[in-house]
Enzyme design. Sequence first.
Site, PDB file in Angstrom:
ATOM      1  N   HIS A  47      11.701 -21.444  16.892  1.00 56.74           N
ATOM      2  CA  HIS A  47      11.861 -22.238  15.672  1.00 56.74           C
ATOM      3  C   HIS A  47      12.871 -21.658  14.686  1.00 56.74           C
ATOM      4  O   HIS A  47      12.733 -21.825  13.476  1.00 56.74           O
ATOM      5  CB  HIS A  47      10.499 -22.414  14.974  1.00 56.74           C
ATOM      6  CG  HIS A  47       9.518 -23.168  15.821  1.00 56.74           C
ATOM      7  ND1 HIS A  47       8.331 -22.628  16.239  1.00 56.74           N
ATOM      8  CD2 HIS A  47       9.560 -24.414  16.347  1.00 56.74           C
ATOM      9  CE1 HIS A  47       7.677 -23.508  16.990  1.00 56.74           C
ATOM     10  NE2 HIS A  47       8.405 -24.597  17.073  1.00 56.74           N
ATOM     11  N   TYR A  89       7.770 -13.264  17.725  1.00 53.44           N
ATOM     12  CA  TYR A  89       8.053 -14.688  17.532  1.00 53.44           C
ATOM     13  C   TYR A  89       9.553 -14.918  17.364  1.00 53.44           C
ATOM     14  O   TYR A  89      10.122 -14.620  16.313  1.00 53.44           O
ATOM     15  CB  TYR A  89       7.267 -15.158  16.305  1.00 53.44           C
ATOM     16  CG  TYR A  89       7.312 -16.631  15.963  1.00 53.44           C
ATOM     17  CD1 TYR A  89       7.761 -17.599  16.852  1.00 53.44           C
ATOM     18  CD2 TYR A  89       6.852 -17.061  14.716  1.00 53.44           C
ATOM     19  CE1 TYR A  89       7.768 -18.944  16.513  1.00 53.44           C
ATOM     20  CE2 TYR A  89       6.856 -18.403  14.362  1.00 53.44           C
ATOM     21  CZ  TYR A  89       7.318 -19.335  15.265  1.00 53.44           C
ATOM     22  OH  TYR A  89       7.329 -20.665  14.920  1.00 53.44           O
ATOM     23  N   CYS A 131       0.207 -24.560  12.505  1.00 52.43           N
ATOM     24  CA  CYS A 131      -0.234 -24.447  11.112  1.00 52.43           C
ATOM     25  C   CYS A 131      -1.392 -25.384  10.848  1.00 52.43           C
ATOM     26  O   CYS A 131      -1.562 -26.398  11.521  1.00 52.43           O
ATOM     27  CB  CYS A 131       0.879 -24.853  10.162  1.00 52.43           C
ATOM     28  SG  CYS A 131       2.314 -23.851  10.341  1.00 52.43           S
ATOM     29  N   ASP A 149      10.731 -29.801  18.998  1.00 50.28           N
ATOM     30  CA  ASP A 149       9.562 -29.210  19.639  1.00 50.28           C
ATOM     31  C   ASP A 149       8.355 -30.148  19.502  1.00 50.28           C
ATOM     32  O   ASP A 149       7.738 -30.531  20.496  1.00 50.28           O
ATOM     33  CB  ASP A 149       9.295 -27.851  18.976  1.00 50.28           C
ATOM     34  CG  ASP A 149       8.150 -27.103  19.612  1.00 50.28           C
ATOM     35  OD1 ASP A 149       7.879 -27.344  20.797  1.00 50.28           O
ATOM     36  OD2 ASP A 149       7.527 -26.274  18.926  1.00 50.28           O
TER      37      ASP A 149
HETATM   38  C1  LIG Z   1       1.078 -29.309  12.463  1.00 53.09           C
HETATM   39  C2  LIG Z   1       1.865 -28.372  13.307  1.00 53.09           C
HETATM   40  C3  LIG Z   1       2.125 -27.090  12.862  1.00 53.09           C
HETATM   41  C4  LIG Z   1       2.840 -26.184  13.649  1.00 53.09           C
HETATM   42  N1  LIG Z   1       2.981 -24.892  13.246  1.00 53.09           N
HETATM   43  C5  LIG Z   1       3.517 -23.970  14.095  1.00 53.09           C
HETATM   44  C6  LIG Z   1       3.496 -22.580  13.801  1.00 53.09           C
HETATM   45  O1  LIG Z   1       2.982 -22.134  12.779  1.00 53.09           O
HETATM   46  N2  LIG Z   1       4.058 -21.732  14.700  1.00 53.09           N
HETATM   47  C7  LIG Z   1       4.607 -22.165  15.864  1.00 53.09           C
HETATM   48  O2  LIG Z   1       5.087 -21.363  16.659  1.00 53.09           O
HETATM   49  N3  LIG Z   1       4.627 -23.474  16.173  1.00 53.09           N
HETATM   50  C8  LIG Z   1       4.080 -24.378  15.329  1.00 53.09           C
HETATM   51  N4  LIG Z   1       4.044 -25.698  15.687  1.00 53.09           N
HETATM   52  C9  LIG Z   1       4.672 -26.125  16.959  1.00 53.09           C
HETATM   53  C10 LIG Z   1       3.648 -26.133  18.085  1.00 53.09           C
HETATM   54  O3  LIG Z   1       3.182 -24.857  18.377  1.00 53.09           O
HETATM   55  C11 LIG Z   1       4.183 -26.742  19.376  1.00 53.09           C
HETATM   56  O4  LIG Z   1       5.166 -25.913  19.905  1.00 53.09           O
HETATM   57  C12 LIG Z   1       4.738 -28.141  19.221  1.00 53.09           C
HETATM   58  O5  LIG Z   1       3.944 -28.940  18.390  1.00 53.09           O
HETATM   59  C13 LIG Z   1       4.839 -28.823  20.591  1.00 53.09           C
HETATM   60  O6  LIG Z   1       3.584 -28.827  21.197  1.00 53.09           O
HETATM   61  P1  LIG Z   1       2.679 -30.155  21.296  1.00 53.09           P
HETATM   62  O7  LIG Z   1       3.536 -31.182  21.945  1.00 53.09           O
HETATM   63  O8  LIG Z   1       1.517 -29.737  22.129  1.00 53.09           O
HETATM   64  O9  LIG Z   1       2.314 -30.524  19.913  1.00 53.09           O
HETATM   65  C14 LIG Z   1       3.346 -26.607  14.899  1.00 53.09           C
HETATM   66  C15 LIG Z   1       3.094 -27.904  15.335  1.00 53.09           C
HETATM   67  C16 LIG Z   1       2.362 -28.780  14.571  1.00 53.09           C
HETATM   68  C17 LIG Z   1       2.086 -30.163  15.092  1.00 53.09           C
END
Ligand SMILES: Cc1cc2nc3c(=O)[nH]c(=O)nc-3n(C[C@H](O)[C@H](O)[C@H](O)COP(=O)(O)O)c2cc1C
Length: 688
Positions: A173, A170, A31, A265
Amino acid sequence: MPRNPRYDILFEPVRIGPVTARNRFYQVPHCTGMGYDLPHSVSRLRELKSEGLWGVVNTEYCSMHWSSEDAPYRLCALWDENDVKTQSLTVEKIKRHGALAGVELWHGGNHSPNKWSRETPLSPSGSTQHAVFPMQTRAMDRADIRNLRKWQVDAAKRAKRAGFDIVYVYAGHGYLPFQFITKRWNQRGDEYGGAIENRARLLREMIEDTKDAVGDTCAVAVRLAVDELMGPDGVQAAEEGEAVISLLAELPDLWDVNISYVENDSMSSRFGAEAHQEKFTGFVKKLTTKPVVGVGRFTSPDTMVDQVKRGILDFIGAARPSIADPFIPLKINEGREEDIRECIGCNICRAQNNSGVPIRCTQNPTIGEEYRRGWHPEIMNPKNGFADEAVLVVGAGPAGLECAMSLARRGYDVALADASRELGGRLNREPKLPGLAAWVRVRDYRLGQIAKLSNIEIFRESRMDRDAIYEAGFPHVILATGASWRRDGIGHNNFLAVPGMDQGRVLTPDDIMAGAAVEGPVIVYDDDQYYMGGVIAEKLRAEGHDVTLVTPGTDVSNWSFFTDEQFKTQAKLMKMGVRLLLTHRLAAWAGDHGLFACNYTGEQKRLAAATLVSVTSRQANDALFLELKADEAGREAAGIKTIRNVGDSDVPGAIVHAVYAGHKAAREFGEVIDPDQFPFKRELVFVK
Ligand SMILES: Cc1cc2nc3c(=O)[nH]c(=O)nc-3n(C[C@H](O)[C@H](O)[C@H](O)COP(=O)(O)O)c2cc1C
Ligand code: SF4
């Protein structure tokens, strides 16, 4: 510099069904707090990821139908042809720089109370909403399931018309297709409930439908949470996780796997290290020949290579690393790994997301400002006014470092003075607290960049007072002298000094970080309510002290709910044996005990302690700025044309605020700023 051959493997193209990604860097859906309300802002943000050489750039969650929306949080949507136009703006910008564009079609089920659309919320078995809300959900009948499948197909077709290369189903989550998989929410007695084959039926159908609808030109990806980290109460990797992947192994064109929920996550660095998800998702590639994406705050190219070489992942998925540095792949490709601005895992980006406002990042002050302020994460505006004049920056904490670095990048000559030998200010002290080690990256990135700039001169152990500044002879002075924790108890719940704070042993976080002696039993009084109180309680308890944490908040480290850390913080402290007294305000301190008043009844509790650590609020170290500001004649005599106070010494805040303030001051230096003009572009709907 040429790319290090060690990293060549990261730049191999990878086929995903009918499309091919140019490399293994995969920006997973995340997001932006912008959604369809701010299409130009969000499309520019995504464009910069593509410019930064990501192989795939995804949208955020994108509602397939208005029976699933998330007000007041902003999301994308593909509800009609207007949305196709809006989304094609993003697609066009992503593709302009060579990345594939992906869209994550979303139905929240019991995670979407539909506060705006007021449509009936749906779920597999008619549960309560995931977040407490006084309206439940309706159990989906067969017609609802048919509708859901149609909504996915209709939205997928719109996605194709918008030009997307990858379309998601999807099931992560905790959203609707996942709700069918987990027994907690699926108690159906029909062919969609019971055995895992049945619970995975909807996901299978949605993948098949999407492939039939758009699979000729679009890859169909599945995002699946393989473990909910709840043990047998939820989906477990070794049980349903493996079963679902085995059942559907070759059906999608790509598996994007992670753990649930967001707090697991997007685990903050206090609770999870880089690649922390491997122990849950590592099995997936063994069960499928399709490419696998995984996440885990990947910032190190060596870890990325290791993941690929060991056969864990085909694509390096990243959300936060791509927010902190949208140019990671380009930097690795150009042999500039040391220029990577590594994510520190502070989850300020999550906090903005959880507050429903546009994205912010501690490390990357330009995120969210790409369109409205025209800020580029790698390019500063060229120097303008005062072109041949040098700037003195006093204070090398987060604001001072960012400001000095960014001014020098603009081409100005800069002198950076700090009272200490070690540059970094609070960035030297706070990372030594439990769990905050990764935060030192805010300092290290900037020091690394400053070392490469020939137009910054550094003056260590140079405490500057008014006369020293006059003597130094710089025409422009920027003060970034930080803030100090208050000792008088003033905070969110005490507006006047607490009586008795001069009695006995009262310490502040600054004292603790400076190594002050602590005698138990200890009360940590936390009216700041972000991380500091909880972290200090953890430190003192780990050192063997008897610790009670008292806070006027309804729970420990209340604001860290927004950074997805509240639950984990409180659980950790409770398991460590820290006693808690919630919803109580410090009314008085008497040297060996405190009186704490209940928020609701005012009734006072007496707690004895040998040490009170008072974590309430901070005071700007602004005396020098105010002295300079008041001395107009002295400034004029010294040839000083401009002074500015930035960061904590202007308004104390989190590190994200200080970095942003330093960056903004550097961008604005020498520019004509009209205070009567609104400072950035707004995306308005004009009424004709
Ligand atoms: C600000 C933010 C918004 C997120 N929004 C979504 C989303 O809209 N859909 C989704 O599948 N995951 C969303 N995630 C989760 C990320 O896709 C990811 O799975 C998670 O942050 C772990 O990855 P990272 O360690 O690279 O951040 C979001 C993560 C963050 C940090
Ligand atoms: S806000 Fe913190 S966690 Fe989020 S991307 Fe930036 S540095 Fe990483």
